[in-house]
Design a protein around this motif. Structure first.
Motif: not given
Lengths: 123, 593
Positions: B165-167, B171, B175-176, B179, B201, B203, B205, B423
């Motif tokens: 999760y995250g990036s 993210d 949203t995390v 998800n 965010a 970050s 991930a 991703d």
């Protein structure tokens, strides 16, 4: 009119003299607030009667007990007792035997049933 | 804000006399809802009690029901009574009506005395639950449950550590959270209600450890000092999980309700203590090579209550990576903990509209306080029974996200591997000729124990677009370099591999090569890797290690660095091209020695 019958007047209850008590049960809540006001959520009142039968033979006692306990509750009760409580003389009640007293007589053992009848309430 | 109700309902709740009505519905074996308050023209519920508490996010419910209508009546809610007509489905199959796992919903209505009979649409949906336990040894039988949505979060786990999760670019935290809920629960994808974004965010991930979903999302919410709470959404007409920031700076004009001494029966509690005060809160964060510390403190609180210390220490790979983010975390806790929470509890006639975090005004009562007081809702419980219609309202301090929960905050970022469901573009190099099995991960010394064991590395490759493509290289690294990768494989035993292609081989020192002539078929790469870090200190703790002149030695750095990579092998003729973006390598822990 009989003093008390149950299940569509078919079963007359032999009620002992001076044994019946009627209680009022309030459906809802009430209390004094911190400053003394009365606040309440009472929306109706239910009745509860309790009493005793006259001494019964064992066979009669079993018959009354089966009648009170095996029926789909509530059952219909009627009679002068209920006429005194604004029920029109007829009411649906939950019936139960709360205890039995065994009484010795000169001829045979007898049983006194302590019963309760309570009109339904809902929360 | 308190639950939205009509002005008429507010007037009723402020009046000296009103009626309270209860309806309980339960899910039958085929998913339909059965109204127990009118089943067979009989009211089966005798009472319902439920409660919410800030530090206990899963609300609980207890319902008492009449068990039967007399022996042999054929109408019984006893789950194993095969003589009851209620325990059969539409095809006459035995199916208990009341059983654990079923939905149970509670509705109430308040109305003026003597008003007309209420319709179903006039009932307020006050609890959406699921049954956990049924006890029917006596009548009334007792049912215990919890709120449906929060119980799902508490019961469901993040069952695999293969989800990321995250990036790297970050993210949004909401949203995390969404998800995670989507991946691990069966709740609606729109269950999360976020009125505004906290602008935080996640970050880099990260891979959450296996844990209850509730713990994972609560930890995220704590990062920004927000909370997650189940609420009724009037607009959506359904229960939602609200992700929100408590109004910690609420002013008197923002009070959502006023209680005066004419409203409550009793003051159950009025106390203040400094036990849970915390007014000096350092937050340590940042990479191992650049740890930072900021200190959030309130000197005003310290002057009054003495220095009360607590500390947050975030892992090097935590999403708390900047001073601003660390400030939000520490400040959220400081604001909730710097003042002693005056605890005040009152008992009022049934008052269903309160929600956790509501800002409540209390008029002076001449005994406990002589001026207006303002508190945040900490807990609220309700009891509706035949002769009892009451709510207990507990408030403390200002509106807060948490109270004691802060004192057990577990920190964030305890990550072992960044496993590969992220991703793909995050992991494909600029040459688009290789894929990393996991972003390079730093393993702090205190986590080395976690890498011991056997791991499976698995990747499926699509058919190459050129027949010249012939082989893949698989490399993994472990060492202490956080920049340039150490060459070769260190402290690794490649104990097995296979491939679905026609041939395979291992060669080279530190570079394993799988030659594969795939034709038009896909290739599967499977390797099993065993890590057994060789060095321990006097206490038996694993210590970082590195490689020097071909020999493993104890390292001075406080972390190890792990890295997997698969790439086209040019030296063995693997010059073909492949669609690397469709490769999904995964790593799974098989066994711990």
């Amino acid at each position: 009119m009989a003093f008390l019958t149950i299940s569509t007047a078919a079963f007359a209850m032999p009620v002992a003299l001076n044994s019946v008590r009627a209680d009022v049960i309030e459906i809802g809540d009430q209390g004094r607030t911190f400053n003394g006001n009365l606040r309440q959520t009472i929306r109706r009142r239910a009745m509860k009667w309790s009493g005793k039968t006259t001494p019964l033979t064992l066979a009669d006692a079993s018959s009354y007990e089966a009648k009170l306990h095996s029926s789909t509750q509530p059952i219909t009760a009627a009679g002068d007792l209920l006429s005194t409580a604004s029920t029109g003389g007829v009411a649906d009640v939950f019936a139960r035997i709360v205890s039995k007293e065994y009484v010795a007589s000169s001829t045979a053992l007898r049983v006194v049933l302590n019963w309760e009848l309570e009109t339904p309430g809902s929360s | 804000m308190a639950r939205t109700v009509s002005t008429a309902q507010q007037d009723v709740l402020n009046s000296t006399k009103y009626e309270v009505h209860l309806r309980v519905e339960i899910e039958n074996s085929t998913g339909g809802m059965v109204n127990l308050s009118g089943l067979s023209s009989f009211c089966w519920p005798e009472s319902a009690a439920w409660s919410w508490t800030l530090d206990q996010p899963v609300p609980s419910l207890t319902v008492k029901l009449a068990r039967d209508r007399g022996r042999s009546s054929g109408e019984s809610l006893a789950p194993l009574d095969e003589g009851s007509t209620f325990n059969y489905n539409s095809t006459n199959g035995f199916a208990s009506l009341v059983y654990p796992g079923r939905a149970i919903n509670v509705y109430t209505a308040v109305s003026t005395p003597g008003g007309p009979a209420l319709s179903s649409s006039q009932m307020d949906f006050v609890f959406q639950g699921e049954l956990d336990e049924v006890n029917w040894e006596q009548s009334p039988m007792q049912l215990r449950g919890r709120s449906r949505n929060m119980a799902r979060l508490a019961d469901r786990w993040i069952e695999s550590s293969s989800y990321v999760y995250g990036s790297a670019t970050g993210d949004p935290i909401e949203t995390v959270i969404s998800n995670i809920l989507s991946d691990w629960t069966d709740l609606s994808t729109s269950i999360l209600q976020t009125s505004s974004s906290p602008g935080f965010a996640i970050s880099p991930a990260y891979t959450p450890e296996k844990q209850p979903v509730l713990d994972a999302v609560t930890t995220l919410a704590q990062l920004v000092g927000w909370n997650l709470q189940e609420v009724w959404s009037s607009s959506a007409a359904e229960w939602k999980i609200k992700f929100s920031r408590p109004n910690r700076t609420a002013s008197s004009s923002q009070a959502s309700w006023t209680f005066g001494p004419q409203h409550y029966y009793d003051v159950r509690r009025m106390s203040v203590s400094r036990y849970d005060v915390r007014n000096r809160i350092p937050v340590i964060f940042g990479l191992s090579s650049a740890r930072q510390k900021i200190i959030l403190e309130s000197t005003d609180s310290q002057d009054k209550y003495g220095i009360q210390f607590m500390e947050f220490e975030e892992a090097p790979n935590s999403a708390i990576g900047t001073s601003s983010e660390a400030f939000d975390l520490g400040n959220g806790a400081l604001q909730d903990l710097k003042e002693p929470p005056a605890e005040h509890e009152i008992e009022v006639p049934y008052w269903f509209i309160g929600e956790l975090g509501d800002f409540i005004e209390f008029e002076p009562n001449g005994v406990h306080y002589s001026e207006y007081q303002y508190f945040g809702m900490y807990s609220i419980s309700h009891e509706v029974a035949t002769n009892r219609h009451r709510s207990a309202v507990q408030v403390r301090g200002a509106p807060a996200a948490y109270s004691r929960t802060w004192l057990t905050f577990p920190g964030f970022g305890t990550i072992l591997f960044n496993e590969n469901t992220v991703d793909h573009t995050d992991r494909v190099s600029s040459s688009t000729s290789r894929v990393f099995v996991g972003d390079p991960v730093r393993i702090p010394a205190n986590s080395l124990e976690k890498i011991r064991g056997t791991w499976s590395v698995n990747a499926t490759f699509p058919a190459p677009t050129s027949t010249a493509f012939r082989s893949l290289n698989f490399v993994n690294y472990i060492g202490t370099s956080s920049g340039a990768l150490p060459s070769g494989i260190q402290a690794i035993v490649l104990s097995g591999y296979s491939a679905s292609a026609s041939t395979q081989q291992i060669s080279g020192s530190g570079v394993y090569v799988i030659s594969a002539i795939p034709g038009t078929t896909t290739m599967e790469f499977v390797a099993t890797v065993t890590y057994d870090p060789p060095f321990r200190d006097a206490l038996g703790n694993l210590v970082p290690f590195t490689r020097s002149s071909g020999t493993l030695v104890e390292a001075t750095s406080n972390e190890n660095f792990i890295f997997f990579e698969i790439f086209a092998n040019s030296t063995n003729g693997g010059t073909g091209t492949i669609d690397w973006t469709s490769v999904e390598p995964k790593i799974t822990q098989l066994a711990v020695p």
